[in-house]
Scaffold this active site. Sequence first.
Site, PDB file in Angstrom:
ATOM      1  N   LYS A  16       0.830  -1.219   0.000  1.00 26.06           N
ATOM      2  CA  LYS A  16       0.000   0.000   0.000  1.00 26.06           C
ATOM      3  C   LYS A  16       0.857   1.259   0.000  1.00 26.06           C
ATOM      4  CE  LYS A  16      -1.861  -1.546   3.793  1.00 26.06           C
ATOM      5  NZ  LYS A  16      -1.426  -2.929   3.832  1.00 26.06           N
ATOM      6  N   ASN A  38       2.123  -0.418  14.258  1.00 32.07           N
ATOM      7  CA  ASN A  38       2.221  -1.830  13.858  1.00 32.07           C
ATOM      8  C   ASN A  38       2.411  -1.943  12.350  1.00 32.07           C
ATOM      9  OD1 ASN A  38      -0.373  -0.782  13.571  1.00 32.07           O
ATOM     10  ND2 ASN A  38      -1.431  -2.656  14.132  1.00 32.07           N
ATOM     11  N   GLY A  40       3.986  -1.105   8.585  1.00 34.27           N
ATOM     12  CA  GLY A  40       5.342  -0.885   8.107  1.00 34.27           C
ATOM     13  C   GLY A  40       5.273  -0.686   6.618  1.00 34.27           C
ATOM     14  N   HIS A  41       5.272   0.549   6.180  1.00 36.12           N
ATOM     15  CA  HIS A  41       5.168   0.833   4.758  1.00 36.12           C
ATOM     16  C   HIS A  41       6.551   1.142   4.211  1.00 36.12           C
ATOM     17  CE1 HIS A  41       0.685   2.113   5.073  1.00 36.12           C
ATOM     18  NE2 HIS A  41       0.896   0.848   5.260  1.00 36.12           N
ATOM     19  N   GLN A 224      -2.478  -2.496   7.527  1.00 33.24           N
ATOM     20  CA  GLN A 224      -2.896  -3.913   7.598  1.00 33.24           C
ATOM     21  C   GLN A 224      -3.820  -4.224   6.403  1.00 33.24           C
ATOM     22  OE1 GLN A 224      -3.517  -2.085  10.925  1.00 33.24           O
ATOM     23  NE2 GLN A 224      -1.321  -2.277  10.971  1.00 33.24           N
ATOM     24  N   THR A 239      -5.928  -7.602  13.806  1.00 33.94           N
ATOM     25  CA  THR A 239      -5.489  -6.437  14.553  1.00 33.94           C
ATOM     26  C   THR A 239      -6.707  -5.844  15.266  1.00 33.94           C
ATOM     27  OG1 THR A 239      -4.106  -4.463  14.469  1.00 33.94           O
ATOM     28  CG2 THR A 239      -5.691  -4.770  12.643  1.00 33.94           C
ATOM     29  N   THR A 300       8.117  -4.231  10.232  1.00 35.54           N
ATOM     30  CA  THR A 300       8.062  -3.751  11.619  1.00 35.54           C
ATOM     31  C   THR A 300       8.827  -4.674  12.562  1.00 35.54           C
ATOM     32  OG1 THR A 300       5.933  -2.743  11.190  1.00 35.54           O
ATOM     33  CG2 THR A 300       6.470  -3.101  13.494  1.00 35.54           C
ATOM     34  N   THR A 301       8.674  -5.976  12.378  1.00 38.34           N
ATOM     35  CA  THR A 301       9.248  -6.902  13.358  1.00 38.34           C
ATOM     36  C   THR A 301      10.382  -7.750  12.773  1.00 38.34           C
ATOM     37  OG1 THR A 301       7.633  -8.555  12.704  1.00 38.34           O
ATOM     38  CG2 THR A 301       7.037  -7.151  14.570  1.00 38.34           C
ATOM     39  N   ARG A 305       7.620 -13.794   6.752  1.00 35.35           N
ATOM     40  CA  ARG A 305       6.185 -13.890   6.463  1.00 35.35           C
ATOM     41  C   ARG A 305       5.852 -15.269   5.920  1.00 35.35           C
ATOM     42  NH1 ARG A 305       6.612  -8.216   3.364  1.00 35.35           N
ATOM     43  NH2 ARG A 305       6.653  -6.884   5.191  1.00 35.35           N
ATOM     44  N   LYS A 331       4.057  -6.931  -6.893  1.00 36.88           N
ATOM     45  CA  LYS A 331       5.032  -8.033  -6.798  1.00 36.88           C
ATOM     46  C   LYS A 331       4.832  -9.130  -7.847  1.00 36.88           C
ATOM     47  CE  LYS A 331       7.009  -7.497  -2.321  1.00 36.88           C
ATOM     48  NZ  LYS A 331       7.426  -8.125  -1.089  1.00 36.88           N
ATOM     49  N   VAL A 414       5.775  -4.187 -10.768  1.00 36.94           N
ATOM     50  CA  VAL A 414       6.665  -5.280 -11.158  1.00 36.94           C
ATOM     51  C   VAL A 414       8.058  -5.133 -10.541  1.00 36.94           C
ATOM     52  CG1 VAL A 414       5.460  -5.905 -13.287  1.00 36.94           C
ATOM     53  CG2 VAL A 414       7.147  -4.046 -13.335  1.00 36.94           C
TER      54      VAL A 414
HETATM   55  P1  IMP Z   1      -1.167  -6.126  16.297  1.00 35.23           P
HETATM   56  O1  IMP Z   1      -1.770  -5.236  15.262  1.00 35.23           O
HETATM   57  O2  IMP Z   1       0.252  -5.754  16.637  1.00 35.23           O
HETATM   58  O3  IMP Z   1      -2.032  -6.275  17.509  1.00 35.23           O
HETATM   59  O4  IMP Z   1      -1.060  -7.602  15.680  1.00 35.23           O
HETATM   60  C1  IMP Z   1      -2.225  -8.373  15.365  1.00 35.23           C
HETATM   61  C2  IMP Z   1      -2.004  -9.185  14.093  1.00 35.23           C
HETATM   62  O5  IMP Z   1      -1.935  -8.300  12.978  1.00 35.23           O
HETATM   63  C3  IMP Z   1      -0.692  -9.982  14.071  1.00 35.23           C
HETATM   64  O6  IMP Z   1      -0.909 -11.182  13.347  1.00 35.23           O
HETATM   65  C4  IMP Z   1       0.250  -9.086  13.290  1.00 35.23           C
HETATM   66  O7  IMP Z   1       1.282  -9.820  12.662  1.00 35.23           O
HETATM   67  C5  IMP Z   1      -0.714  -8.502  12.264  1.00 35.23           C
HETATM   68  N1  IMP Z   1      -0.280  -7.205  11.770  1.00 35.23           N
HETATM   69  C6  IMP Z   1      -0.327  -6.022  12.403  1.00 35.23           C
HETATM   70  N2  IMP Z   1       0.132  -5.041  11.621  1.00 35.23           N
HETATM   71  C7  IMP Z   1       0.475  -5.599  10.459  1.00 35.23           C
HETATM   72  C8  IMP Z   1       0.978  -5.086   9.218  1.00 35.23           C
HETATM   73  O8  IMP Z   1       1.198  -3.884   9.037  1.00 35.23           O
HETATM   74  N3  IMP Z   1       1.198  -6.011   8.250  1.00 35.23           N
HETATM   75  C9  IMP Z   1       0.921  -7.314   8.407  1.00 35.23           C
HETATM   76  N4  IMP Z   1       0.444  -7.843   9.521  1.00 35.23           N
HETATM   77  C10 IMP Z   1       0.209  -6.989  10.546  1.00 35.23           C
END
Ligand code: IMP
Length: 427
Positions: A16, A38, A40-41, A224, A239, A300-301, A305, A331, A414
């Site tokens: 996005k 949460n 991560g763009h 998300q 989420t 983010t983490t 995936r 992609k 692409v």
């Molecule tokens: P939370 O939003 O940190 O509470 O996480 C809840 C769920 O949403 C978990 O499975 C996270 O991995 C997923 N999640 C939250 N933010 C993202 C995002 O930006 N991309 C993909 N998954 C997300």
Amino acid sequence: MPATSVIGAQWGDEGKGKVIDLIADRADVVVRFQGGANAGHTVIVEGVKFVFHLLPSGVLHPGKLNVLGNGVVVDPAVLLDEVGQFESRGISLEGRLVVSGAAHCVLPYHRVLDQLREGEKAGVAIGTTGRGIGPAYADKANRCGIRAWDLVDEGRLRARLAANVDDKNKVITRLYGAPPLDFDEIFDLARDQGRRLRSLVKDTGAVLRRALREGQHVFFEGAQGVMLDIDHGTYPFVTSSNADSLGIAAGAGISPREIGHQIGVTKAYCTRVGAGPFPSELHDERGEQLREGGSEFGATTGRPRRCGWFDVPAARYAAALCAFDGLAITKLDVLSGFDEVGLVTAYEIDGRTVDEYPVDTPLIERARPIVKMFPGWSEDVRSVRSFADLPPAARSFVEEICARVGVPWEILSVGPGRESTMFREPS
Ligand code: IMP
């Protein structure tokens, strides 16, 4: 001019940020309406990688107003850090960023509680990002949260924070046996953050309604995706906000009538981070190839995936829910080199073939994918700039996705850079 929304049509991480960045030229205002740090763009501009967690993706475009709406949960530490990072790269956000006073703040105890709660639930943990998102939204619903307006008013902040720290410490110490948090430390930090953020905090609903009245073009940037939406996703593995276009009006303070054009963003395959049902997941070397080829590690983490084929019933469900006008498919290049590429066309659930996405989570947990394979292509498509120049198999695959989902593509990506993109010519 009607507003445009850009919404993740899968489980997040669809690209996005890149899509918003590509079309932000046409926007006057870019708005986030839900979620928090949460997200991560990732956007790559002239080889430089920018990762935002909280800031809208319009920040790279001079002259655009960026808004964090009332539905966002704002971690003041992350916000100040991101603003600082931009400024250190010579990008000033002066006069280009406003934060809703009604947005709830993510405070240190929210992160602590998120992590303690996830640790406690070993085995059935949701796999959250640990950013305190769920606990911050829980406080909002519990009507004890601290809003940006409270953060920037020292008297209000002290009173509300004292009650919260006291309350949270009971849970932290008695339920989890963890050490209590120090009120003075949290207060001093929050007061300092409030002072630094004061000039940004506004009634953003009024700002947006005025912009729309004046005919400005407003873009809503989802974080998300539909399948992680708290109401419509794979609950409880979701989420804590409305991550589809249904959350825009409430999270931004505008009427739903204002949203005129809705773009659903999907990858040409699927990914998911964290726990929860994911019927199209590939547990073999093809999943590994998607992960490596698509650099499928969380922005983010950093978590790897989970990867799988494009899930048609899930995408059709997302499209029906949000009434997407067009798809941005990202992609496509990652599928180069597969002999065959797959689409999940239906599921087998308890011995029955089901081609509608079942919204009850235990059903989707039991769903086995029915996969149809299509011829792959070996060519690297990253330098292709027109649909007609794609290998025929890649073209057919995109057409197959659109026909089955029932929504035409309007953007095709692409490669990671801005230049690796094609737009459908208006017919
Ligand atoms: P939370 O939003 O940190 O509470 O996480 C809840 C769920 O949403 C978990 O499975 C996270 O991995 C997923 N999640 C939250 N933010 C993202 C995002 O930006 N991309 C993909 N998954 C997300």
